[in-house]
Design an enzyme around this catalytic site. Structure first.
Site, PDB file in Angstrom:
ATOM      1  N   TYR A  39      51.988  59.838  23.802  1.00 19.59           N
ATOM      2  CA  TYR A  39      52.728  58.642  24.202  1.00 19.59           C
ATOM      3  C   TYR A  39      53.544  57.994  23.086  1.00 19.59           C
ATOM      4  CZ  TYR A  39      49.687  59.044  28.267  1.00 19.59           C
ATOM      5  OH  TYR A  39      49.049  59.508  29.390  1.00 19.59           O
ATOM      6  N   HIS A 116      58.506  57.475  32.808  1.00 17.50           N
ATOM      7  CA  HIS A 116      57.256  57.926  32.179  1.00 17.50           C
ATOM      8  C   HIS A 116      57.534  58.267  30.728  1.00 17.50           C
ATOM      9  CE1 HIS A 116      55.200  57.970  35.961  1.00 17.50           C
ATOM     10  NE2 HIS A 116      56.249  58.599  36.474  1.00 17.50           N
TER      11      HIS A 116
HETATM   12  O1  CA2 Z   1      53.708  59.246  30.662  1.00 16.48           O
HETATM   13  C1  CA2 Z   1      53.552  58.163  31.246  1.00 16.48           C
HETATM   14  O2  CA2 Z   1      54.217  57.162  31.006  1.00 16.48           O
HETATM   15  C2  CA2 Z   1      52.414  58.019  32.264  1.00 16.48           C
HETATM   16  O3  CA2 Z   1      52.864  57.182  33.315  1.00 16.48           O
HETATM   17  C3  CA2 Z   1      51.253  57.374  31.517  1.00 16.48           C
HETATM   18  C4  CA2 Z   1      49.987  57.253  32.350  1.00 16.48           C
HETATM   19  C5  CA2 Z   1      49.630  58.596  32.988  1.00 16.48           C
HETATM   20  O4  CA2 Z   1      48.522  58.429  33.864  1.00 16.48           O
HETATM   21  C6  CA2 Z   1      50.801  59.188  33.751  1.00 16.48           C
HETATM   22  O5  CA2 Z   1      50.411  60.438  34.259  1.00 16.48           O
HETATM   23  C7  CA2 Z   1      52.009  59.350  32.868  1.00 16.48           C
HETATM   24  C8  CA2 Z   1      48.799  56.822  31.471  1.00 16.48           C
HETATM   25  C9  CA2 Z   1      49.010  55.539  30.756  1.00 16.48           C
HETATM   26  C10 CA2 Z   1      47.939  55.403  29.714  1.00 16.48           C
HETATM   27  O6  CA2 Z   1      48.420  54.531  28.743  1.00 16.48           O
HETATM   28  C11 CA2 Z   1      47.945  54.657  27.461  1.00 16.48           C
HETATM   29  C12 CA2 Z   1      48.792  55.145  26.536  1.00 16.48           C
HETATM   30  C13 CA2 Z   1      48.354  55.238  25.224  1.00 16.48           C
HETATM   31  C14 CA2 Z   1      47.105  54.802  24.871  1.00 16.48           C
HETATM   32  C15 CA2 Z   1      46.267  54.331  25.816  1.00 16.48           C
HETATM   33  C16 CA2 Z   1      46.697  54.240  27.120  1.00 16.48           C
END
Ligand code: CA2
Length: 160
Positions: A39, A116
């Site tokens: 991310y 995303h």
């Molecule tokens: O890639 C993306 O932006 C997602 O929407 C992120 C979601 C995931 O379930 C999707 O499949 C794709 C997850 C968000 C989790 O957020 C965090 C990011 C970094 C650290 C902790 C949580």
């Protein structure tokens, strides 16, 4: 004697700033603290700042929100009906599960951009389906925080 100055009829219409609602789903409040290889290192505050700066450049207003609760996201989408000019949504995990967010978004008449940070289609099978895509005008994925900037720029083009 001076003849009266006849001015052509001028109507000045002041256009209000376009309003963009940016919604972020569950766990995105923790962005920048875990899994940076997926991310990135930016926090959600950094992403908000990037969106606000991009929007200011295009003379648009940003309302940037995050919730871990499906019902709250749905309330915010309903409030947006006839009140905003565009919506950007990263529904996070709800992307792959929420018929109710899909239904709420369907009630909007303004353009919707799905964003995303990662590219869910290159990840686990359960992330391959999105309930948001069928109601979105554009999908931006795998670009990290820059994807949000691209989404604001897309709406600036479509709306302004
Ligand atoms: O890639 C993306 O932006 C997602 O929407 C992120 C979601 C995931 O379930 C999707 O499949 C794709 C997850 C968000 C989790 O957020 C965090 C990011 C970094 C650290 C902790 C949580």
């Amino acid at each position: 004697m001076l003849s009266p100055l006849v001015l052509p009829h001028i109507t000045i219409i002041k256009k209000n700033m376009s309003k963009i609602l940016i919604l972020n789903g569950p766990n995105l409040n923790l962005l920048g603290t875990r899994e940076p290889e997926i991310y990135g290192h930016d926090t959600l505050k950094d992403v908000e700042k990037l969106c606000v700066e991009t929007a200011q450049h295009h003379k648009m207003d940003i309302d940037f929100r995050q919730s871990n609760h499906e019902g709250i996201l749905i309330d915010w989408i309903q409030e947006a009906i006839n009140n905003v000019d565009g919506v950007i949504i990263n529904a996070a995990g709800y992307t792959h599960t929420s018929v109710s967010i899909h239904d709420a978004l369907k009630m909007l008449t303004c353009p919707i951009v799905e964003v995303h940070l990662s590219d869910p289609e290159t990840r686990e099978e359960f992330r391959h389906f999105s309930y948001i895509t069928p109601v979105a005008q554009a999908v931006i994925k795998g670009q990290g925080a820059q994807g949000y900037k691209q989404a604001v720029e897309f709406l600036a083009k479509v709306i302004n």
